[in-house]
Design a protein around this motif. Sequence first.
Motif, PDB file in Angstrom:
ATOM      1  N   PRO A  89     -39.220 -25.447  37.070  1.00  6.54           N
ATOM      2  CA  PRO A  89     -37.827 -25.520  36.610  1.00  6.54           C
ATOM      3  C   PRO A  89     -37.288 -26.956  36.499  1.00  6.54           C
ATOM      4  O   PRO A  89     -36.459 -27.232  35.630  1.00  6.54           O
ATOM      5  CB  PRO A  89     -37.061 -24.745  37.683  1.00  6.54           C
ATOM      6  N   TYR A  90     -37.748 -27.886  37.369  1.00  3.65           N
ATOM      7  CA  TYR A  90     -37.184 -29.244  37.310  1.00  3.65           C
ATOM      8  C   TYR A  90     -37.487 -29.937  35.971  1.00  3.65           C
ATOM      9  O   TYR A  90     -36.811 -30.887  35.582  1.00  3.65           O
ATOM     10  CB  TYR A  90     -37.693 -30.114  38.473  1.00  3.65           C
ATOM     11  N   ASP A 113     -31.024 -21.885  48.996  1.00  3.06           N
ATOM     12  CA  ASP A 113     -30.503 -21.703  47.640  1.00  3.06           C
ATOM     13  C   ASP A 113     -31.471 -22.213  46.579  1.00  3.06           C
ATOM     14  O   ASP A 113     -31.817 -23.398  46.548  1.00  3.06           O
ATOM     15  CB  ASP A 113     -29.161 -22.447  47.491  1.00  3.06           C
ATOM     16  N   ASN A 114     -31.885 -21.298  45.703  1.00  3.58           N
ATOM     17  CA  ASN A 114     -32.666 -21.684  44.521  1.00  3.58           C
ATOM     18  C   ASN A 114     -31.875 -21.475  43.239  1.00  3.58           C
ATOM     19  O   ASN A 114     -32.350 -21.829  42.169  1.00  3.58           O
ATOM     20  CB  ASN A 114     -33.945 -20.828  44.437  1.00  3.58           C
ATOM     21  N   VAL A 115     -30.680 -20.891  43.363  1.00  7.41           N
ATOM     22  CA  VAL A 115     -29.998 -20.363  42.180  1.00  7.41           C
ATOM     23  C   VAL A 115     -28.598 -20.951  41.953  1.00  7.41           C
ATOM     24  O   VAL A 115     -28.195 -21.196  40.828  1.00  7.41           O
ATOM     25  CB  VAL A 115     -29.929 -18.811  42.279  1.00  7.41           C
ATOM     26  N   CYS A 162     -31.679 -26.199  47.497  1.00  7.45           N
ATOM     27  CA  CYS A 162     -32.948 -26.646  46.919  1.00  7.45           C
ATOM     28  C   CYS A 162     -32.882 -26.670  45.403  1.00  7.45           C
ATOM     29  O   CYS A 162     -33.393 -27.582  44.752  1.00  7.45           O
ATOM     30  CB  CYS A 162     -34.038 -25.693  47.406  1.00  7.45           C
ATOM     31  N   GLY A 163     -32.275 -25.646  44.826  1.00  5.97           N
ATOM     32  CA  GLY A 163     -32.200 -25.564  43.367  1.00  5.97           C
ATOM     33  C   GLY A 163     -31.003 -24.753  42.946  1.00  5.97           C
ATOM     34  O   GLY A 163     -30.440 -23.987  43.743  1.00  5.97           O
ATOM     35  N   MET A 164     -30.596 -24.950  41.693  1.00  5.58           N
ATOM     36  CA  MET A 164     -29.474 -24.159  41.146  1.00  5.58           C
ATOM     37  C   MET A 164     -29.826 -23.757  39.729  1.00  5.58           C
ATOM     38  O   MET A 164     -29.180 -24.162  38.764  1.00  5.58           O
ATOM     39  CB  MET A 164     -28.180 -24.986  41.168  1.00  5.58           C
ATOM     40  N   ILE A 165     -30.869 -22.946  39.615  1.00  4.84           N
ATOM     41  CA  ILE A 165     -31.407 -22.662  38.277  1.00  4.84           C
ATOM     42  C   ILE A 165     -30.390 -21.984  37.372  1.00  4.84           C
ATOM     43  O   ILE A 165     -30.481 -22.093  36.153  1.00  4.84           O
ATOM     44  CB  ILE A 165     -32.724 -21.853  38.371  1.00  4.84           C
ATOM     45  N   MET A 203     -31.561 -31.043  49.121  1.00  6.09           N
ATOM     46  CA  MET A 203     -32.896 -31.525  49.490  1.00  6.09           C
ATOM     47  C   MET A 203     -33.719 -31.885  48.259  1.00  6.09           C
ATOM     48  O   MET A 203     -33.544 -31.314  47.186  1.00  6.09           O
ATOM     49  CB  MET A 203     -33.658 -30.465  50.281  1.00  6.09           C
ATOM     50  N   LEU A 204     -34.588 -32.854  48.427  1.00  6.29           N
ATOM     51  CA  LEU A 204     -35.624 -33.171  47.439  1.00  6.29           C
ATOM     52  C   LEU A 204     -36.952 -33.201  48.172  1.00  6.29           C
ATOM     53  O   LEU A 204     -37.073 -33.871  49.213  1.00  6.29           O
ATOM     54  CB  LEU A 204     -35.376 -34.538  46.793  1.00  6.29           C
TER      55      LEU A 204
END
Length: 332
Positions: A47-48, A220-222, A243-246, A274-275
């Motif tokens: 996704p990145y 959190d991925n979303v 972590c992500g916000m897809i 976070m990275l």
Amino acid sequence: MNATEIRLASRPHGVPTLENFEIADVEIPTPGEGEILVRNQVLSVDPYMRGRMSDAKSYAEPYEVGKVMHGGAVGEVLESTVDGFEPGDIVLHGLGWRSHAVVAAKHAVKVDPEAAPISAYLGVLGMTGLTAYAGLLDVAEFKEGDTVFVSGAAGAVGSVVGQLAKLKGAKRVIGSAGTDDKVKWLTDELGFDAAFNYKDAPVIEQLRAAAPEGIDVYFDNVGGDHLEAAIDSINLHGRMAICGMISVYNNTEPAAAPRNLASIIAKRFTMRGMLVGDHFALQPQFVKEVAPLVAAGELKYSETIVDGIRNAPQAFLDLLGGANTGKMLVRV
Ligand code: NDP
């Protein structure tokens, strides 16, 4: 014989399309001093990469239009000018979506094809596995007895987060995903205590029902409605690893803030971005701990493998659309 590479043809506005990519046939490159020639076997689809297709300032350099889509790849050394790298060695590198790569040896990492399938070094034993491990243990400071909610739970990162939490003594692990099959996989195969399809009903309601005593950790991925739901359900002094916000990656306007963020004051919860790059020092500990769990089948993983490098752009569009269970990969 020719090599093939996938380049960024243009920057997407909103949801990317196949027109944003160019497939180019080029000559196989020749390694110079200090370099190795690698025939890639498996490419990572992440996704990145969506962020790097735009030129907005971000933590990762934007891709250059007309240049190859860089990213994780694993392949076999064909030629080497460097001591310590022999033809036949399998290496991990970051030069991405091309059939053949000339890699500076100092940027290639040898991996052991006997210890695990080589694709695992891009997923469960690679960057996404480390993201899950570092995010849960370091960033969210998980402790035994916590109730954990992870969004994007059937993806590469999320599926490892939930299983690690269970293996490390979580009281309850809840996951969200976008299809009923994924939800079933989480509860029936991976041992999640509860899971729900976020498309069925508002996330806030489904999370309240799945976690009647609230949650202590949110991974959190979303972002978006999932983050609001987590804020709603989080307990006093809870911890969130962001972590992500897809859900916002294709937005053309800034996303709205969580509307209930003010409750951070009364609940005194923490949110930490976070990275994974900040946590590379954990890599040896992560591999030492997680590789045996994977080998023993105690930590399961799934891969969605698309055949053919020319299908990498479609695989990427499908990743954003949720076609993958576990790690999305392309077999060259
Ligand atoms: P995944 O394997 O989870 O694949 C992405 C998944 O996101 C899709 O399968 C889809 O599953 C889900 N998704 C897509 N759009 C939406 C939406 N609008 N709402 C909810 N879910 C959606 O990818 P990764 O495991 O590689 O990455 C997970 C997250 O972690 C991403 O946000 C990524 O950017 C981030 N990440 C961050 C890192 C860091 O260092 N901070 C490092 C690695 C990853 P579904 O069917 O469930 O919708």
